[in-house]
Design an enzyme around this catalytic site. Structure first.
Site, PDB file in Angstrom:
ATOM      1  N   ASP A  76       9.169   2.597  -0.046  1.00  0.00           N
ATOM      2  CA  ASP A  76       8.421   2.683   0.845  1.00  0.00           C
ATOM      3  C   ASP A  76       8.447   3.282   2.756  1.00  0.00           C
ATOM      4  O   ASP A  76       7.710   2.143   2.835  1.00  0.00           O
ATOM      5  CB  ASP A  76       6.793   3.064   0.467  1.00  0.00           C
ATOM      6  CG  ASP A  76       5.616   3.431   1.303  1.00  0.00           C
ATOM      7  OD1 ASP A  76       5.854   3.945   2.477  1.00  0.00           O
ATOM      8  OD2 ASP A  76       4.475   3.162   0.662  1.00  0.00           O
TER       9      ASP A  76
ATOM     10  N   LYS B  44       3.870   8.909   8.482  1.00  0.00           N
ATOM     11  CA  LYS B  44       2.909   7.749   9.906  1.00  0.00           C
ATOM     12  C   LYS B  44       4.208   8.815  11.673  1.00  0.00           C
ATOM     13  O   LYS B  44       4.155   9.523  12.133  1.00  0.00           O
ATOM     14  CB  LYS B  44       3.374   6.470  10.551  1.00  0.00           C
ATOM     15  CG  LYS B  44       1.528   6.648   9.028  1.00  0.00           C
ATOM     16  CD  LYS B  44       2.290   4.786   9.180  1.00  0.00           C
ATOM     17  CE  LYS B  44       0.573   4.626   8.427  1.00  0.00           C
ATOM     18  NZ  LYS B  44       0.769   4.088   7.122  1.00  0.00           N
TER      19      LYS B  44
ATOM     20  N   TYR C 295       0.830  -0.689  -0.176  1.00  0.00           N
ATOM     21  CA  TYR C 295       0.185   0.171  -0.071  1.00  0.00           C
ATOM     22  C   TYR C 295       1.240   1.023   0.021  1.00  0.00           C
ATOM     23  O   TYR C 295       1.481   1.605   0.916  1.00  0.00           O
ATOM     24  CB  TYR C 295      -0.924  -0.400   0.951  1.00  0.00           C
ATOM     25  CG  TYR C 295      -1.711   1.017   1.316  1.00  0.00           C
ATOM     26  CD1 TYR C 295      -2.629   1.548  -0.089  1.00  0.00           C
ATOM     27  CD2 TYR C 295      -1.380   2.164   2.263  1.00  0.00           C
ATOM     28  CE1 TYR C 295      -3.827   2.443   0.191  1.00  0.00           C
ATOM     29  CE2 TYR C 295      -2.411   3.765   2.260  1.00  0.00           C
ATOM     30  CZ  TYR C 295      -3.764   3.150   1.805  1.00  0.00           C
ATOM     31  OH  TYR C 295      -4.411   4.498   1.184  1.00  0.00           O
TER      32      TYR C 295
HETATM   33  C1  PLP Z   1      -0.031   4.867   5.909  1.00  0.00           C
HETATM   34  C2  PLP Z   1       0.630   4.994   4.153  1.00  0.00           C
HETATM   35  C3  PLP Z   1       0.589   5.098   3.304  1.00  0.00           C
HETATM   36  C4  PLP Z   1      -0.163   6.685   3.604  1.00  0.00           C
HETATM   37  O1  PLP Z   1       0.130   6.877   4.232  1.00  0.00           O
HETATM   38  P1  PLP Z   1      -1.453   7.828   4.976  1.00  0.00           P
HETATM   39  O2  PLP Z   1      -0.931   8.928   5.829  1.00  0.00           O
HETATM   40  O3  PLP Z   1      -2.787   7.151   5.145  1.00  0.00           O
HETATM   41  O4  PLP Z   1      -1.600   8.823   2.962  1.00  0.00           O
HETATM   42  C5  PLP Z   1       1.797   5.135   2.167  1.00  0.00           C
HETATM   43  N1  PLP Z   1       2.336   4.055   2.407  1.00  0.00           N
HETATM   44  C6  PLP Z   1       2.411   3.179   4.009  1.00  0.00           C
HETATM   45  C7  PLP Z   1       3.764   1.894   3.945  1.00  0.00           C
HETATM   46  C8  PLP Z   1       1.776   3.204   4.116  1.00  0.00           C
HETATM   47  O5  PLP Z   1       2.172   2.412   6.016  1.00  0.00           O
END
Ligand code: PLP
Length: 311
Positions: A122, A150, A27
Site C-alpha cells: 500500500d 494521495k 491503515y
Molecule cells: C490515506 C490512506 C489510505 C486511504 O486513502 P483514502 O483516500 O482516505 O481513502 C489508504 N492507505 C494508506 C497507506 C493511506 O495513508
C-alpha cells in the site's frame, strides 16, 4: 480505500483463498476488512476495531506486528494454504512514521513466494513521495500488487492499483473479479494527477531536495528537543518524519502507542499558538512539501524550541 479494497478482492480471486494478513497500526482505508487495529484516525479516537464490521469479515483478517517476521511465519504455519496476501504500508505512516527493519520487506517477499501468496504494497502515502518508484525502488523489493492514492491525484480524489499482466487480467472485463465505478478514470482527477506526475518527472532533483529539507528539519528538532531535556524519538524516511514522545525506539504499533499523548497534545496546541499547524494526531506522519523554504523550516524549529520550554 477503493484501491486497497479492490486489490485484496483481486488477490483473493487470483489465489482462490480468503484470508489476508495486515499489520497492527497500518491503515488501508475504511473498508471493512481493514478496520482492525488500523492506526491513524481510528487510534486517535480509541476505536481500534470499528463497530459495524462483522465477525465474519474480521475473521479473515489476520493481524501481525509490524517488523515481526516470526509472527508472520507463524500465521502462515497456522493457516496453511488459506492466506491470499500480505498487505503492508512498506514504510508505515499511520502510526507515525515507522520504517521497515533491514531485510524485513525482502523476507516478506520470500515468505509470500514460499506460500504462493501475493505481496501487496500500500504505497498510498509513499508512492511518488519517497521516490519515483516508491518503496519498491527505494528498498529494491517488488510487490505483486501496488496501491496508490494521495500524490497521484494532485489534490483531487483518486485511487489506483497496479499489478503484472497475469494478475491484472484476472480483473473484469478480461477476468472474473469484478471492479467498476461511475467515476473511475474521472477526467478531472486524471488531469490533476497527470499534471502532478509530469511536474515530478520534469524535476529530477525534487526527491533529493525534499529529503535534504526534511533532514534539516530533523536535525533542528533533534537539537532543540535535546537542549530542553525532552524525552523523544524521531523516525524519518526521506520526506516522511514523525516525532514520538517515547523513550524507546518506535518500531511497531505497540511501541508507537507508548508515546506520551498528553505531551503531544500540549506540543500540538503550543505549536498552533506559534503559527505552526502540524497534523492533530500523534499517529500522523508529517509530509514535507517542497513549497516550504529553509526560512519556514527555521521558523518551525524556533517555534518547537519555544514550545519545548513549556512541556
Ligand atoms: C490515506 C490512506 C489510505 C486511504 O486513502 P483514502 O483516500 O482516505 O481513502 C489508504 N492507505 C494508506 C497507506 C493511506 O495513508
Amino acid at each position: 480505500t477503493e484501491a486497497c479494497m479492490s486489490a485484496i478482492r483481486l488477490a483473493r480471486g487470483f489465489t482462490k483463498r480468503d484470508k489476508i494478513i495486515k499489520f497492527a497500526g497500518c491503515y488501508h482505508g475504511h473498508s471493512d476488512s481493514f478496520l482492525i487495529q488500523a492506526g491513524s484516525g481510528a487510534s486517535t479516537f480509541g476505536t481500534p476495531n470499528s463497530p459495524g464490521v462483522t465477525q465474519g469479515t474480521a475473521k479473515d483478517t489476520l493481524l501481525a506486528n509490524y517488523n515481526d517476521l516470526e509472527n508472520v511465519k507463524a500465521l502462515f504455519e497456522a493457516n496453511k494454504n488459506e492466506i491470499a496476501a500480505i498487505i503492508i504500508e512498506p514504510v508505515a505512516g499511520n502510526m507515525g512514521c515507522v520504517p521497515p527493519k533491514e531485510g524485513f520487506l525482502q523476507a516478506l517477499r520470500q515468505v509470500c513466494d514460499a506460500n504462493d501468496a501475493l505481496l501487496i504494497f500500500d504505497e498510498v502515502m509513499t508512492g511518488f513521495r519517497l521516490a519515483r518508484g516508491g518503496v519498491q525502488e527505494l528498498y529494491n523489493v517488488k510487490a505483486d500488487i501496488v496501491c496508490f492514492g494521495k500524490v497521484i491525484g494532485g489534490g483531487l480524489p483518486v485511487g489506483a492499483f497496479a499489478a503484472r499482466h497475469e494478475i491484472m487480467n484476472y480483473l473484469a472485463p478480461l477476468g472474473p473479479v469484478y471492479q467498476a465505478g461511475t467515476l473511475s478514470g474521472n477526467p478531472l482527477a486524471m488531469a490533476a494527477g497527470l499534471a502532478m506526475l509530469e511536474t515530478l518527472n520534469a524535476d529530477s532533483e525534487i526527491f533529493k531536495r525534499l529529503e535534504e529539507k526534511t533532514a534539516y528539519l530533523h536535525k533542528g528538532i533533534q537539537k532543540v528537543l535535546s537542549d530542553n531535556n525532552i524525552v523523544f524519538t524521531i523516525n524519518r524516511v526521506g520526506s516522511m518524519i514523525s516525532v514520538h514522545f517515547d523513550a524507546i525506539p518506535v518500531v511497531d504499533f505497540q511501541t508507537a502507542k507508548q508515546g506520551d499523548n498528553e505531551t503531544f497534545k500540549k506540543f500540538f496546541h503550543g505549536l498552533l499558538n506559534e503559527g505552526v499547524y502540524i497534523a492533530p494526531s500523534a499517529y500522523e506522519t508529517w509530509f514535507i512539501t517542497d513549497a516550504l523554504t529553509y526560512e519556514d523550516l527555521d521558523f518551525t524549529i524556533n517555534a518547537i524550541n519555544k514550545v519545548a520550554q513549556t512541556l
